[in-house]
Design a protein around this motif. Sequence first.
Motif, PDB file in Angstrom:
ATOM      1  N   ALA A  12       4.858 -46.915 -14.115  1.00 46.19           N
ATOM      2  CA  ALA A  12       4.659 -45.251 -13.728  1.00 46.19           C
ATOM      3  C   ALA A  12       3.478 -44.865 -14.232  1.00 46.19           C
ATOM      4  N   ARG A  13       3.181 -44.952 -15.711  1.00 47.27           N
ATOM      5  CA  ARG A  13       2.112 -44.258 -16.331  1.00 47.27           C
ATOM      6  C   ARG A  13       0.810 -44.990 -15.668  1.00 47.27           C
ATOM      7  N   ARG A  14       0.844 -46.152 -15.100  1.00 48.82           N
ATOM      8  CA  ARG A  14      -0.347 -46.930 -14.770  1.00 48.82           C
ATOM      9  C   ARG A  14      -0.567 -45.984 -13.391  1.00 48.82           C
ATOM     10  N   ARG A  15       0.348 -45.903 -12.637  1.00 48.32           N
ATOM     11  CA  ARG A  15       0.208 -45.333 -11.445  1.00 48.32           C
ATOM     12  C   ARG A  15      -0.381 -43.741 -11.366  1.00 48.32           C
ATOM     13  N   ILE A  16       0.381 -43.106 -12.743  1.00 45.44           N
ATOM     14  CA  ILE A  16      -0.252 -41.571 -12.608  1.00 45.44           C
ATOM     15  C   ILE A  16      -1.916 -41.885 -12.920  1.00 45.44           C
ATOM     16  N   ILE A  17      -2.290 -42.823 -14.047  1.00 43.46           N
ATOM     17  CA  ILE A  17      -3.554 -42.927 -14.444  1.00 43.46           C
ATOM     18  C   ILE A  17      -4.586 -43.257 -13.186  1.00 43.46           C
ATOM     19  N   GLY A  18      -3.812 -44.061 -12.306  1.00 49.73           N
ATOM     20  CA  GLY A  18      -4.750 -44.390 -11.009  1.00 49.73           C
ATOM     21  C   GLY A  18      -4.706 -43.207 -10.086  1.00 49.73           C
ATOM     22  N   GLU A  19      -3.807 -42.407 -10.067  1.00 53.45           N
ATOM     23  CA  GLU A  19      -4.167 -41.142  -9.142  1.00 53.45           C
ATOM     24  C   GLU A  19      -4.897 -40.262  -9.762  1.00 53.45           C
ATOM     25  N   ARG A  20      -5.095 -40.251 -11.128  1.00 56.54           N
ATOM     26  CA  ARG A  20      -6.173 -39.246 -11.744  1.00 56.54           C
ATOM     27  C   ARG A  20      -7.589 -39.848 -11.439  1.00 56.54           C
ATOM     28  N   VAL A  21      -7.620 -41.334 -11.376  1.00 55.35           N
ATOM     29  CA  VAL A  21      -8.800 -41.630 -11.227  1.00 55.35           C
ATOM     30  C   VAL A  21      -9.161 -41.627  -9.783  1.00 55.35           C
ATOM     31  N   ARG A  22      -8.341 -41.518  -8.876  1.00 48.37           N
ATOM     32  CA  ARG A  22      -8.610 -41.313  -7.495  1.00 48.37           C
ATOM     33  C   ARG A  22      -9.050 -39.837  -7.158  1.00 48.37           C
ATOM     34  N   ALA A  23      -8.079 -38.867  -7.804  1.00 48.40           N
ATOM     35  CA  ALA A  23      -8.586 -37.311  -7.567  1.00 48.40           C
ATOM     36  C   ALA A  23     -10.158 -37.145  -8.381  1.00 48.40           C
ATOM     37  N   ALA A  24     -10.240 -37.712  -9.617  1.00 47.72           N
ATOM     38  CA  ALA A  24     -11.749 -37.660 -10.115  1.00 47.72           C
ATOM     39  C   ALA A  24     -12.697 -38.013  -9.024  1.00 47.72           C
ATOM     40  N   ARG A  25     -12.370 -39.234  -8.592  1.00 48.02           N
ATOM     41  CA  ARG A  25     -13.569 -39.852  -7.718  1.00 48.02           C
ATOM     42  C   ARG A  25     -13.764 -38.883  -6.487  1.00 48.02           C
ATOM     43  N   LYS A  26     -12.688 -38.473  -5.857  1.00 45.18           N
ATOM     44  CA  LYS A  26     -12.648 -37.650  -4.756  1.00 45.18           C
ATOM     45  C   LYS A  26     -13.272 -36.536  -4.779  1.00 45.18           C
ATOM     46  N   ALA A  27     -12.983 -36.024  -5.875  1.00 43.26           N
ATOM     47  CA  ALA A  27     -13.417 -34.451  -6.228  1.00 43.26           C
ATOM     48  C   ALA A  27     -15.151 -34.749  -6.453  1.00 43.26           C
ATOM     49  N   LYS A  29     -16.854 -36.616  -4.644  1.00 37.89           N
ATOM     50  CA  LYS A  29     -17.291 -37.191  -3.347  1.00 37.89           C
ATOM     51  C   LYS A  29     -18.034 -38.812  -3.418  1.00 37.89           C
ATOM     52  N   VAL A  30     -17.276 -39.668  -4.258  1.00 37.12           N
ATOM     53  CA  VAL A  30     -17.784 -40.880  -4.685  1.00 37.12           C
ATOM     54  C   VAL A  30     -16.755 -41.860  -3.816  1.00 37.12           C
ATOM     55  N   SER A  31     -17.269 -43.080  -3.281  1.00 37.21           N
ATOM     56  CA  SER A  31     -16.384 -43.895  -2.634  1.00 37.21           C
ATOM     57  C   SER A  31     -15.886 -44.830  -3.717  1.00 37.21           C
ATOM     58  N   ALA A  65     -14.572 -43.078 -16.436  1.00 34.81           N
ATOM     59  CA  ALA A  65     -14.883 -41.878 -16.924  1.00 34.81           C
ATOM     60  C   ALA A  65     -16.324 -41.409 -17.103  1.00 34.81           C
ATOM     61  N   ASP A  66     -16.954 -42.279 -17.536  1.00 34.27           N
ATOM     62  CA  ASP A  66     -18.252 -41.868 -17.728  1.00 34.27           C
ATOM     63  C   ASP A  66     -19.120 -41.711 -16.546  1.00 34.27           C
ATOM     64  N   ALA A  67     -18.871 -42.653 -15.469  1.00 30.24           N
ATOM     65  CA  ALA A  67     -19.428 -42.664 -14.166  1.00 30.24           C
ATOM     66  C   ALA A  67     -19.199 -41.232 -13.336  1.00 30.24           C
ATOM     67  N   LEU A  68     -17.791 -40.944 -13.409  1.00 28.43           N
ATOM     68  CA  LEU A  68     -17.262 -39.717 -12.889  1.00 28.43           C
ATOM     69  C   LEU A  68     -17.558 -38.478 -13.386  1.00 28.43           C
TER      70      LEU A  68
END
Length: 77
Positions: A12-27, A29-31, A65-68
Amino acid sequence: MPSAPLPDWVLARRRIIGERVRAARKARKVSQERLGELVDLDRKTINRIEQGSYATLIDHLLLIADALDVPLTDLVR
């Protein structure tokens, strides 16, 4: 990786971290493909991290984290 199945809370924590990575990436505007290029991972691996189906290394999370341009704590809090 442990040989026994991982506890549900770890998955469950792995999924939450993944969701946060996705949200940061989309915020930013990085594919997925571009993020992969920035951190030297393929798009499929980025997708697996975001889906929570990949046991990523802390090194990968630091690079992401650094890239985003987000603090690592924003991804794993």
